[in-house]
Design a protein around this motif. Structure first.
Motif, short mmCIF file in Angstrom:
data_model
loop_
_atom_site.label_atom_id
_atom_site.label_comp_id
_atom_site.label_asym_id
_atom_site.label_seq_id
_atom_site.Cartn_x
_atom_site.Cartn_y
_atom_site.Cartn_z
N ASP A 120 -2.67 -6.25 -1.64
CA ASP A 120 -1.95 -6.63 -2.85
C ASP A 120 -2.88 -6.38 -4.04
O ASP A 120 -3.93 -7.00 -4.15
N LEU A 121 -2.49 -5.47 -4.93
CA LEU A 121 -3.33 -5.10 -6.05
C LEU A 121 -3.38 -6.18 -7.12
O LEU A 121 -4.39 -6.32 -7.82
N ARG A 122 -2.32 -6.97 -7.26
CA ARG A 122 -2.33 -8.05 -8.26
C ARG A 122 -3.26 -9.18 -7.85
O ARG A 122 -3.94 -9.76 -8.68
N GLN A 123 -3.26 -9.50 -6.57
CA GLN A 123 -4.11 -10.57 -6.07
C GLN A 123 -5.49 -10.06 -5.63
O GLN A 123 -6.38 -10.84 -5.35
N ASN A 124 -5.62 -8.74 -5.54
CA ASN A 124 -6.84 -8.08 -5.07
C ASN A 124 -7.29 -8.63 -3.72
O ASN A 124 -8.45 -8.99 -3.53
N LYS A 125 -6.34 -8.69 -2.80
CA LYS A 125 -6.68 -9.15 -1.45
C LYS A 125 -5.73 -8.53 -0.44
O LYS A 125 -4.63 -8.09 -0.76
N THR A 126 -6.20 -8.51 0.80
CA THR A 126 -5.38 -8.03 1.90
C THR A 126 -4.41 -9.14 2.25
O THR A 126 -4.81 -10.25 2.57
N VAL A 127 -3.11 -8.85 2.15
CA VAL A 127 -2.09 -9.87 2.41
C VAL A 127 -1.49 -9.74 3.80
O VAL A 127 -0.77 -10.62 4.24
N LEU A 128 -1.74 -8.64 4.45
CA LEU A 128 -1.26 -8.46 5.81
C LEU A 128 -2.20 -7.51 6.51
O LEU A 128 -2.53 -6.45 5.98
N LEU A 129 -2.68 -7.91 7.66
CA LEU A 129 -3.58 -7.05 8.42
C LEU A 129 -3.22 -7.19 9.89
O LEU A 129 -3.16 -8.29 10.42
N ARG A 130 -2.93 -6.08 10.50
CA ARG A 130 -2.65 -6.06 11.93
C ARG A 130 -3.73 -5.22 12.57
O ARG A 130 -4.09 -4.16 12.06
N GLY A 131 -4.22 -5.68 13.69
CA GLY A 131 -5.30 -4.96 14.33
C GLY A 131 -4.94 -4.50 15.72
O GLY A 131 -3.99 -4.98 16.33
N ALA A 132 -5.72 -3.58 16.15
CA ALA A 132 -5.58 -3.08 17.51
C ALA A 132 -6.40 -3.97 18.43
O ALA A 132 -7.32 -4.65 18.01
#
Length: 176
Positions: A120-132
């Protein structure tokens, strides 16, 4: 046919905006260039990564471009101000695909190790991360699979909230 010149090395990625008026290129020379489609004129050139650019994306309405490296780093550039907006990384694996999502404030990305998410560019943070899983990280997925994964990451915004503009908490799903 217009022949474009400007990169000092091979072009590794191209992305055209939805209107077809602009496109962005990334190269092994580590630069990202923003081009005007009608004239073939290079409007901006940004040095990004010494190790080369692996993937690019463009969001013309907001005059943003995104570039990703072979080492997993991602930069978002404001080509109106000729400045870097933010930089982030979710994996050390090569970035296979990068796309702007929603109203342009979200950057969907996918790495060759199966990690994908939304920044999220407005919050400058990763808002969703899915991993293998650890087993998945040992295999390298194809560029086609990664591009589909990045598009799926953008779709997760709608699936999760029903609203591409709604904020939501970070979700990490990874079995290390």
């Amino acid at each position: 046919t217009t022949h474009l010149e400007g990169h000092l090395g091979s072009v590794t990625s191209v992305c055209m905006d939805a209107s077809g008026e602009w496109f962005v290129t990334g190269s092994v020379d580590g630069t990202v260039k923003v081009w005007e489609s009608s004239s073939g004129r290079c409007r901006q050139s940004h040095p990004c990564f010494r190790q080369g650019v692996a993937a690019v994306g463009i969001e013309r309405r907001l005059e943003l471009a995104a570039a990703a490296s072979a080492m997993g780093d991602i930069e978002v550039l404001d080509f109106r101000a000729a400045a870097k907006v933010t930089a982030f990384s979710a994996s050390e694996a090569r970035v296979a695909a990068i796309h702007f999502a929603g109203d342009g404030r979200l950057v969907a990305f996918a790495h060759h190790d199966g990690v994908f998410g939304l920044q999220d560019l407005r919050q400058n943070k990763t808002v969703l991360l899915r991993g293998a899983t650890a087993a998945d990280r040992r295999k390298v997925i194809s560029s086609k699979e990664a591009a589909v994964t990045a598009a799926a990451a953008a779709q997760l915004v709608l699936d999760h909230t029903g609203d591409p503009h709604a904020p939501f908490p970070v979700t990490v799903s990874s079995n290390n």
